[in-house]
Design an enzyme around this catalytic site. Structure first.
Site, PDB file in Angstrom:
ATOM      1  N   GLU A   1       0.820  -1.210   0.000  1.00  0.00           N
ATOM      2  CA  GLU A   1       0.000   0.000   0.000  1.00  0.00           C
ATOM      3  C   GLU A   1       0.856   1.262   0.000  1.00  0.00           C
ATOM      4  OE1 GLU A   1      -2.986   0.236  -0.692  1.00  0.00           O
ATOM      5  OE2 GLU A   1      -3.550  -1.873  -0.525  1.00  0.00           O
TER       6      GLU A   1
ATOM      7  N   TYR B   1      -5.931   6.992   3.885  1.00  0.00           N
ATOM      8  CA  TYR B   1      -6.022   5.939   2.880  1.00  0.00           C
ATOM      9  C   TYR B   1      -5.380   4.643   3.359  1.00  0.00           C
ATOM     10  CZ  TYR B   1      -5.098   2.773  -0.766  1.00  0.00           C
ATOM     11  OH  TYR B   1      -5.030   1.601  -1.449  1.00  0.00           O
TER      12      TYR B   1
ATOM     13  N   ASP C   1      -8.819   6.626  -2.473  1.00  0.00           N
ATOM     14  CA  ASP C   1      -7.684   7.164  -3.226  1.00  0.00           C
ATOM     15  C   ASP C   1      -8.221   7.844  -4.488  1.00  0.00           C
ATOM     16  OD1 ASP C   1      -8.560   5.171  -4.816  1.00  0.00           O
ATOM     17  OD2 ASP C   1      -6.741   3.987  -4.768  1.00  0.00           O
TER      18      ASP C   1
END
Length: 357
Positions: A44, A127, A145
């Site tokens: 991520e 996020y 996002d």
DNA sequence: AAAACGGGGAA
DNA sequence: TTCCCAGTTTT
């Protein structure tokens, strides 16, 4: 509740259509092989502002170098930056290691599964927090996002400027209403996968879209007008002379950048800011700043390096020095072989490549 | 709220 | 060229 946008959507059907499509069409990616919170976290962070195809080889190498969070916690920062070399946004790597060390020190090596502890870690913003909680821990948290904003702006016909920070909260609230509590991981990843494969920025492939019948923008034929995004102002150009300085031993001068700011803690060849002086002042400036003599030999070429917020206009010059060391602790002469261990930004990797032939 | 912070690839 | 991308931190 005045905003009844969601009343136009059959939420349960939307979840099923999205999740079923994701299960059938998701790409085989290295971080989807197992539900490992550490590997999901690494992926991520790498994926922030970076495309999947670019990330894949870096991810594999990174997990190879640092298989567990303990390996990353105990690694030297320079080695972590070396593994990140070329990916950009290097503070991501430094923040990640900082956070992993905090997990080891304060959470017994267990990555927190609650929003407040997880969100308090360096580099874990809204996020990444939502992505880890939903993908690694199956919790119904939003992970919004740029992809999700684009997809939902079309489906729900949201016409606010997605470049504005507060607009992200609008989408997070929408996701809280829409998200599947049965499979939040597939729901969130499905939104992002859809944005990457079908609901693309320029020419969305609505005919292939699994949630076409839920899409407000498609119904009105305005999918290409969304999302609305204001333009960023354009970059300022900065002229430099970058020097490949060779001494009598055949070693080259490199230096470590400051620990904050642009390309923090990365290494580079010395750069002389030309907007602060003339070309002929370079030798005296070098004597003052580095305590070494420098004689410029010839131009090796020009290099233009574009960042999101500025442009480096580099004129590369070969030079010689009779010195073997500098008065600075962050600068040193190294041979071509030793140079390989230091992390360089891409612009300076290109200069290094020039030396290595 | 705005700016800082990298780099690559697609249109 | 221009825009975009699985964002976060600092100011």
């Amino acid at each position: 509740m005045k905003d009844n946008t969601l009343l136009h959507i059959d939420i349960s059907q939307f979840q099923d259509d999205l999740i079923n499509w994701y299960q059938e069409n998701k790409r085989d990616l290295p971080w989807r092989v197992e539900q490992n919170p550490y590997k999901i976290w690494v992926s991520e962070v790498m994926l922030q502002q970076t495309k999947v195809d670019t990330v894949i080889p870096y991810f594999n190498k990174f997990i190879d170098d640092f298989p567990t969070l303990y390996d990353l916690a105990s690694a030297k920062e320079q080695d972590v930056l070396k593994a990140w070399e070329g990916l950009g946004y290097y503070s991501r790597a430094r923040n990640l290691q900082n956070a992993i060390r905090e997990v080891v020190a304060s959470y017994g090596g267990e990555i927190p599964a609650n929003p407040s502890d997880l969100g308090s870690l360096k580099g874990v913003g809204p996020y990444t927090k939502g992505a880890i909680l939903s993908i690694a821990y199956d919790q119904p948290e939003p992970a919004v996002d740029g992809n999700v904003m684009r997809v939902l702006s079309r489906i729900l016909k949201v016409e606010e400027d997605i470049a504005k920070p507060r607009t992200k909260k609008v989408f997070e609230n929408h996701v809280r209403e829409l998200i599947s509590h049965v499979d939040p991981s597939s729901f969130n990843q499905g939104l992002m996968e859809l944005g990457a494969i079908v609901c693309t920025p320029k020419n969305p492939m609505c005919m292939l879209c699994p949630v076409q019948q839920h899409c407000q923008a498609f119904a009105e034929g305005i999918e290409k007008q969304l999302p609305i995004k204001s333009k960023a102002k354009k970059q300022k150009s900065l002229p430099y002379v970058a020097l490949l300085i060779k001494n009598k031993e055949g070693n080259y001068l490199i230096e470590k950048r400051p620990e904050t700011g642009l390309l923090a803690n990365l290494w580079q060849f010395p750069m002389v800011p030309l907007n602060e002086m003339g070309f002929n002042q370079i030798p005296s400036w070098f004597e003052k700043e580095y305590g070494i003599d420098v004689a410029l030999k010839r131009e090796a070429g020009k290099l233009k390096h574009v960042f999101s917020h500025l442009i480096w206009d580099l004129e590369i010059h070969e030079a010689t020095s009779i010195s073997s060391q500098t008065c600075l602790s962050n600068a040193r002469f190294v041979n071509k072989n030793e140079m390989e261990a230091f992390p360089f930004p891409v612009s300076h990797q290109k200069m290094k490549q020039f030396l290595l032939g």
